[in-house]
Design an enzyme around this catalytic site. Structure first.
Site, PDB file in Angstrom:
ATOM      1  N   HIS A  32      33.147  39.990  45.214  1.00 25.09           N
ATOM      2  CA  HIS A  32      32.604  40.579  45.908  1.00 25.09           C
ATOM      3  C   HIS A  32      31.636  41.608  46.704  1.00 25.09           C
ATOM      4  O   HIS A  32      30.212  40.970  45.675  1.00 25.09           O
ATOM      5  CB  HIS A  32      34.310  42.137  46.309  1.00 25.09           C
ATOM      6  CG  HIS A  32      35.727  41.153  46.383  1.00 25.09           C
ATOM      7  ND1 HIS A  32      35.434  40.639  47.616  1.00 25.09           N
ATOM      8  CD2 HIS A  32      35.885  40.802  45.528  1.00 25.09           C
ATOM      9  CE1 HIS A  32      36.850  39.833  47.036  1.00 25.09           C
ATOM     10  NE2 HIS A  32      37.245  40.618  46.262  1.00 25.09           N
ATOM     11  N   GLU A  68      37.533  47.356  44.108  1.00 20.44           N
ATOM     12  CA  GLU A  68      37.167  45.610  43.285  1.00 20.44           C
ATOM     13  C   GLU A  68      35.349  45.797  43.220  1.00 20.44           C
ATOM     14  O   GLU A  68      35.434  45.574  42.275  1.00 20.44           O
ATOM     15  CB  GLU A  68      37.677  44.839  43.822  1.00 20.44           C
ATOM     16  CG  GLU A  68      37.766  43.724  43.338  1.00 20.44           C
ATOM     17  CD  GLU A  68      38.376  42.522  43.677  1.00 20.44           C
ATOM     18  OE1 GLU A  68      39.138  42.131  44.757  1.00 20.44           O
ATOM     19  OE2 GLU A  68      38.330  41.024  43.521  1.00 20.44           O
ATOM     20  N   HIS A 123      37.019  38.506  39.030  1.00 20.89           N
ATOM     21  CA  HIS A 123      37.499  39.679  40.036  1.00 20.89           C
ATOM     22  C   HIS A 123      38.821  41.123  39.528  1.00 20.89           C
ATOM     23  O   HIS A 123      39.167  40.287  37.939  1.00 20.89           O
ATOM     24  CB  HIS A 123      38.669  38.922  41.151  1.00 20.89           C
ATOM     25  CG  HIS A 123      37.408  37.708  42.213  1.00 20.89           C
ATOM     26  ND1 HIS A 123      37.693  38.735  42.895  1.00 20.89           N
ATOM     27  CD2 HIS A 123      36.597  36.988  41.470  1.00 20.89           C
ATOM     28  CE1 HIS A 123      36.485  37.541  43.332  1.00 20.89           C
ATOM     29  NE2 HIS A 123      35.797  36.836  42.955  1.00 20.89           N
ATOM     30  N   GLU A 204      41.359  36.724  37.263  1.00 18.30           N
ATOM     31  CA  GLU A 204      40.927  38.049  37.848  1.00 18.30           C
ATOM     32  C   GLU A 204      41.794  38.940  35.969  1.00 18.30           C
ATOM     33  O   GLU A 204      43.448  38.828  35.719  1.00 18.30           O
ATOM     34  CB  GLU A 204      43.016  37.920  38.748  1.00 18.30           C
ATOM     35  CG  GLU A 204      42.504  36.646  39.860  1.00 18.30           C
ATOM     36  CD  GLU A 204      42.002  37.369  40.957  1.00 18.30           C
ATOM     37  OE1 GLU A 204      41.307  39.108  41.076  1.00 18.30           O
ATOM     38  OE2 GLU A 204      41.935  36.770  42.337  1.00 18.30           O
TER      39      GLU A 204
HETATM   40 ZN    ZN Z   1      38.737  39.845  44.598  1.00 13.32          ZN
END
Ligand code: ZN
Length: 254
Positions: A32, A68, A123, A204
């Site tokens: 991001h 995030e 992430h 993740e």
């Molecule tokens: Zn993400």
């Protein structure tokens, strides 16, 4: 075991070429963008590997509002420091946590252009409140089928399985209770993976919507131990490939 060995080199005696990750380069993609709400610039469509997808998204946040992008940036900063301390060169997909970074296709391509040895996208997930844990996402064959990708898909899967093992053994992290299987999944809809021609996975690391995982996401000591696990996982992967120039130089202090 290796986890204990990595970093055990006496600083006064080690030369650069003694460091366990000397000669390798790692491309890191903190997921991001620092500037959220830039929807007009990140909603344009890009080729994500034979299909069109938005350039990027704003990502998720913890329930108390920790975004995030800040989590991935802080984690990658720690991982970068540890990789460098062990002799690796590190490249990042975005230069800071303020502006708008590259689109997902570029986040896949940049590692190739820099001839990185391996690449990782970091992430934090926005999963169900009750879900916990990490998932290592390996690339599957993208819709733009290309058989020349097959060797790299295979290497990415090997790389991913070493990272998964290190996260469990060294980082003492919990595999996701709701994503993938035993901490590993495979996806072919991620531009950041589909465009990579070096071994690459997306991780993740935790579920930012879960109360316990969210508290880890802001912890410096959690970042330190989890980054250490990934350093060890990278070394494990390279050790399994002694035919590569870079891996020849790996030697761990006893
Ligand atoms: Zn993400």
């Amino acid at each position: 075991m290796l986890g204990a060995l990595l970093g055990a080199l006496p600083a006064g005696h080690a030369t650069a070429s003694d460091l366990p990750l000397h000669g390798i380069s790692v491309a890191l993609d903190p997921g991001h963008n620092g500037k959220n709400g830039a929807s007009s610039s990140i909603s344009r469509l890009v080729d994500a590997g034979g299909f069109w997808k938005a350039c990027d998204t704003d990502g998720t946040s913890t329930k108390s509002g920790y975004p995030e992008h800040a989590f991935t940036w802080a984690f990658v900063a720690e991982l970068q420091a540890q990789l460098k301390a062990n002799g690796a060169k590190v490249y990042l997909s975005r230069p800071n946590d303020q502006g708008v970074g590259p689109c997902i296709d570029e986040r896949g391509l940049f590692a190739d252009r820099l001839h990185a040895t391996v690449a990782i996208s970091i992430h934090g997930d926005g999963g169900p409140d009750s879900g916990r844990g990490f998932e290592v996402i390996e690339p599957g064959m993208p819709p733009r089928r290309d058989n020349s990708l097959r060797p790299n898909l295979h290497q990415s899967a090997l790389f991913g399985s070493e990272l998964r093992q290190a996260l469990v053994d060294v980082g003492h992290l919990q595999p996701s209770t709701y994503l993938g299987r035993n901490g590993v999944g495979q996806r072919s809809d991620l531009g950041g993976l589909n465009w990579s021609r070096v071994p690459k996975v997306m991780i993740e690391l935790l579920n930012m919507r879960n109360r316990s995982d969210a508290s880890m996401s802001t912890s410096a000591s959690w970042r330190k131990s989890t980054a250490h696990a990934l350093v060890v996982g990278i070394a494990w992967y390279l050790q399994g490939h002694p035919d590569t120039t870079s891996a020849k130089q790996l030697s761990f202090a006893a």
